[in-house]
Design an enzyme around this catalytic site. Structure first.
Site, PDB file in Angstrom:
ATOM      1  N   SER A  21      -9.352   2.822  -5.369  1.00 47.68           N
ATOM      2  CA  SER A  21      -8.097   3.215  -6.006  1.00 47.68           C
ATOM      3  C   SER A  21      -8.373   4.189  -7.151  1.00 47.68           C
ATOM      4  O   SER A  21      -8.959   5.242  -6.939  1.00 47.68           O
ATOM      5  CB  SER A  21      -7.349   1.967  -6.474  1.00 47.68           C
ATOM      6  OG  SER A  21      -6.033   2.282  -6.861  1.00 47.68           O
TER       7      SER A  21
ATOM      8  N   ASP B  19      -0.841   2.269   3.282  1.00 43.28           N
ATOM      9  CA  ASP B  19      -1.153   2.589   1.896  1.00 43.28           C
ATOM     10  C   ASP B  19      -0.572   3.958   1.565  1.00 43.28           C
ATOM     11  O   ASP B  19      -0.774   4.914   2.318  1.00 43.28           O
ATOM     12  CB  ASP B  19      -2.680   2.597   1.721  1.00 43.28           C
ATOM     13  CG  ASP B  19      -3.140   2.970   0.316  1.00 43.28           C
ATOM     14  OD1 ASP B  19      -2.286   3.018  -0.596  1.00 43.28           O
ATOM     15  OD2 ASP B  19      -4.339   3.209   0.142  1.00 43.28           O
TER      16      ASP B  19
ATOM     17  N   HIS C 136      -2.998  -1.165   0.362  1.00 44.79           N
ATOM     18  CA  HIS C 136      -3.659  -0.790  -0.892  1.00 44.79           C
ATOM     19  C   HIS C 136      -4.051  -2.033  -1.698  1.00 44.79           C
ATOM     20  O   HIS C 136      -3.244  -2.934  -1.903  1.00 44.79           O
ATOM     21  CB  HIS C 136      -2.748   0.097  -1.738  1.00 44.79           C
ATOM     22  CG  HIS C 136      -3.469   0.735  -2.880  1.00 44.79           C
ATOM     23  ND1 HIS C 136      -4.198   1.880  -2.730  1.00 44.79           N
ATOM     24  CD2 HIS C 136      -3.611   0.357  -4.180  1.00 44.79           C
ATOM     25  CE1 HIS C 136      -4.746   2.207  -3.886  1.00 44.79           C
ATOM     26  NE2 HIS C 136      -4.413   1.286  -4.784  1.00 44.79           N
TER      27      HIS C 136
END
Length: 405
Positions: free
Chosen positions: A189, A345, A375
């Site tokens: 991320s 995601d 995610h």
């Protein structure tokens, strides 16, 4: 006493109701996803935490972000007698180092891990299980970096911390028994963004050992276009909604989320600049198989110069690595983009676009796509019974890639 307890329970019930009715309906979890109910439950728990934090912030008890950080760190991991774990400082940056107590390798792999958390949450504590697993299963020395967080510390604080920690480690590899030819930067991320930026910065350095690889796990790599196919298709899929992606990007940049709607609509980028970067940031570069769940053509929006002035650093490669020049990209080490390119995601297409850029510049890419991933799935590994099989599968692919180095 009973009256106080009744008041407390009433307030608590109100928070739960707000969290459920205001946030929960926004979740749009596709029927094709496995363990949908488990993800709904996780989403609901997160929104309860957000609701509680927001309420306590508004009544002046504790700041929202501080409470969320405390909540995320309340569950300590179990002891692991196989690993030697130390907390150190690389100059001013706090790090946690993991390595096997017994190893057959005199010179092991080295991994610098930059945790996720949208630049606002997460820590070396919340990623304890992930870093332990990587160190244990790949017999690597893992350095988990505690970089500074927004909104207290805006860009480029996190980037600078990760860069400084990486440089320090590369300068002292002998001390940790690490092979200079097998050092990798890794992150998920926001941490994937930082890993990509650090790798680009060090690509041309002749005074340090060259990085062997970069492992980018569902990274956020650009803030020019929040309407790519993955943003449209997954805008309501937990754990990262489309609106939250823009919100957190602005917090990381400026410490506030002003002009979020204009950024979502695309009014923050001048036409000439959008044209310049279109060769890299465009739905045209997304393979057709990733558009089958639907993509809506969007009408052009008017450019707003005032908004651009507040977010123009979005065009800096250290913040948005997808925008780096070809002369930088072609020098990069091989990459393992495990963007768990997660199908569900919003950041999926950031990973796909970067994969294309690397390949176009002759950089070898090992890519793995989690068809039922979302995610944040890696960070849930072995965390309070919230693990998902596909997350473990993705983590094992990272381990296998490391073993191949």
């Amino acid at each position: 006493m009973e009256l106080l307890l009744a008041i407390f329970l009433t307030v608590l019930t109100g928070i739960v109701a707000i969290a459920f009715y205001y946030e929960h309906p926004k979740a749009e979890i596709p029927h094709e996803m496995s363990e949908r109910q488990k993800l709904y439950a996780l989403h609901y728990c997160m929104n309860f935490g957000l609701g509680l934090a927001t309420f306590l912030d508004k009544v002046g008890v504790i700041s929202e972000v501080h409470l969320l950080r405390v909540i995320m760190e309340t569950i300590p991991p179990l002891k692991d007698t196989r690993l030697l774990i130390k907390d150190l400082r690389f100059e001013r940056v706090k790090v946690r180092i993991y390595q096997l107590k017994t190893s057959n390798n005199s010179q092991r792999r080295g991994i610098l891990y930059f945790h996720g958390g949208v630049g606002r949450l997460g820590s070396i504590h919340t990623y304890e299980n992930v870093c332990r697993y990587l160190s244990r299963e790949s017999d690597s020395v893992v350095v988990s970096v505690q970089y500074r967080l927004a909104p207290e510390h805006k860009y480029p604080a996190a980037y600078e911390d990760c860069l400084n920690a990486t440089q320090h480690f590369l300068q002292h590899l002998e001390r940790y028994g690490v092979d200079p030819a097998r050092v990798t930067v890794c992150g998920d991320s926001a941490g994937g963004n930082l890993a990509a930026a650090v790798s680009q910065t060090l690509a041309g350095r002749a005074d340090l050992p060259r990085l062997r690889a970069q492992i980018l796990i569902y990274p956020g790599l650009q803030a020019l276009d929040f309407n790519l196919p993955s943003y449209q298709q997954n805008q309501g899929v937990p754990l990262l909604f489309r609106e939250r992606a823009a919100f957190f990007a602005l917090l990381y940049l400026n410490g506030d989320a002003l002009h979020m709607q204009e950024v979502l609509e695309g009014s923050h980028i001048p036409p000439d600049m959008r044209l310049k970067y279109r060769k890299w940031v465009s739905p045209d570069n997304i393979p057709e198989e990733f558009k089958v769940r639907g993509v809506k053509p969007l009408r052009p929006t008017d450019f707003i110069a005032e908004v651009y002035e507040t977010v123009k650093r979005f065009c800096e490669p250290n913040l948005c690595p997808l925008l780096a020049e070809d002369s930088v990209v072609h020098q990069l080490p091989e990459s393992f983009i495990e963007n768990l390119t997660c199908e569900y995601d919003v950041l999926r297409d950031d990973g796909l676009l970067y994969k294309k850029r690397l390949e176009d510049n002759g950089v070898r890419v090992t890519w793995y796509h989690l068809e039922d991933g979302f995610h944040g799935i890696i960070s849930l590994y072995d965390y309070c019974g919230l693990s998902f099989p596909s997350g473990k599968r993705g983590l094992d692919r990272v381990v296998n890639f490391l073993k191949s180095l």
